[in-house]
Enzyme design. Sequence first.
Site, PDB file in Angstrom:
ATOM      1  N   HIS A  38       0.809  -1.265   0.125  1.00 24.97           N
ATOM      2  CA  HIS A  38       0.089  -0.110  -0.057  1.00 24.97           C
ATOM      3  C   HIS A  38       0.924   1.225  -0.023  1.00 24.97           C
ATOM      4  O   HIS A  38       0.383   2.215  -0.833  1.00 24.97           O
ATOM      5  CB  HIS A  38      -0.972   0.166   1.272  1.00 24.97           C
ATOM      6  CG  HIS A  38      -1.596   1.432   1.445  1.00 24.97           C
ATOM      7  ND1 HIS A  38      -2.754   1.780   0.951  1.00 24.97           N
ATOM      8  CD2 HIS A  38      -1.112   2.577   2.131  1.00 24.97           C
ATOM      9  CE1 HIS A  38      -2.940   3.062   1.019  1.00 24.97           C
ATOM     10  NE2 HIS A  38      -2.240   3.347   2.029  1.00 24.97           N
ATOM     11  N   GLU A  39       2.020   1.354   0.988  1.00 25.02           N
ATOM     12  CA  GLU A  39       2.696   2.476   0.836  1.00 25.02           C
ATOM     13  C   GLU A  39       3.300   2.800  -0.228  1.00 25.02           C
ATOM     14  O   GLU A  39       3.649   3.937  -0.560  1.00 25.02           O
ATOM     15  CB  GLU A  39       3.884   2.208   2.161  1.00 25.02           C
ATOM     16  CG  GLU A  39       3.289   1.993   3.223  1.00 25.02           C
ATOM     17  CD  GLU A  39       2.788   3.383   3.818  1.00 25.02           C
ATOM     18  OE1 GLU A  39       3.138   4.587   3.420  1.00 25.02           O
ATOM     19  OE2 GLU A  39       1.838   3.536   4.555  1.00 25.02           O
TER      20      GLU A  39
END
EC number: 3.2.1.14
Length: 254
Positions: free
Chosen positions: A90-91
Site C-alpha cells: 500500500h505504501e
Amino acid sequence: MKFWGSVLALSFVVFLFLTGTLAQNVGSIVTSDLFDQMLKNRNDARCFAVRFYTYDAFIAAANSFPGFGTTGDDTARKKEIAAFFGQTSHETTGGTLSPDGPYAGGYCFLREGNQMGNGYYGRGPIQLTGQSNYDLAGKAIEQDLVNNPDLVATDATVSFKTAIWFWMTPQGNKPSCHDVITGRWTPSAADTSANRVPGYGVITNIINGGIECGKGQNARVEDRIGYYRRNVSIMNVAPGDNLDCYNQRNFAEV
C-alpha cells in the site's frame, strides 16, 4: 555427565523449536517465486522503482532482524510476511498500473511523490518519513541516514532494513507491528478504551493512524486490507480478525 549434558542441550533445542524461537532463515518462508508472486508488477517499466526492490536485498535485510518472519509456527510466520508486504505494498502502491487487479501492483514507487534531494520525505517500502525516524533507523542499521537520507532510495538492502526496523520496533505507546501480528501484544486499558484490539487493523493504526483510523470506512484502509487478503490467499493462511481500524482512536489520542 556428558550424556546428561547432551540430553539437556537437545531438550533445549526442541523447546526452542516448539515455541518458535529457534532462528530460521526467512527464505524458508519467502522463496524467490513467492516474492515475485506477491510483488508481481514491481518491475513494470512504468514504475519508478523498476528493478530496485530485489529478492536478494529483502532476504539480506530480513535475516539481519532476529524474529522477523521466523516467530511462532508456520501459520504465524506466513501471516507476518503477508502483513508486512500488505502494508508496504500500500505504501509503495502502483495498483492502477497492474493488469492483475489493484492488489498485485505494490512496490512501484520509491520516493514519496517522486521527490529528489536530501529531505526526510517518504522513501522505501515503509516510506520512512521524518528526521527522527531517519536518525533512529540509521543508528539501528549502522548507517548515517541523517546526512545521507537518499541511501534509503539507492541501496535496496538498506531500504528494506529501514522498513523492517520500523516493523520490529515499538515507539512510544505504540507496540511493534511484529508483536501485534505474532500475537505477542496485549492491549493496555487505554488501548481497550480506544478500541485498539489485536489484529491487522492496529498495524495500520501504528503506521498511519492519525490520517486513516477512527474516521469510519475509507478507501486507504480498504486498500491495505485488500493487499493483505491477497497475500494470505497466496500463502494459504487465514487473515484473522479485526482487519480494519475504522473505529479505533489513533495512538496520539491515547
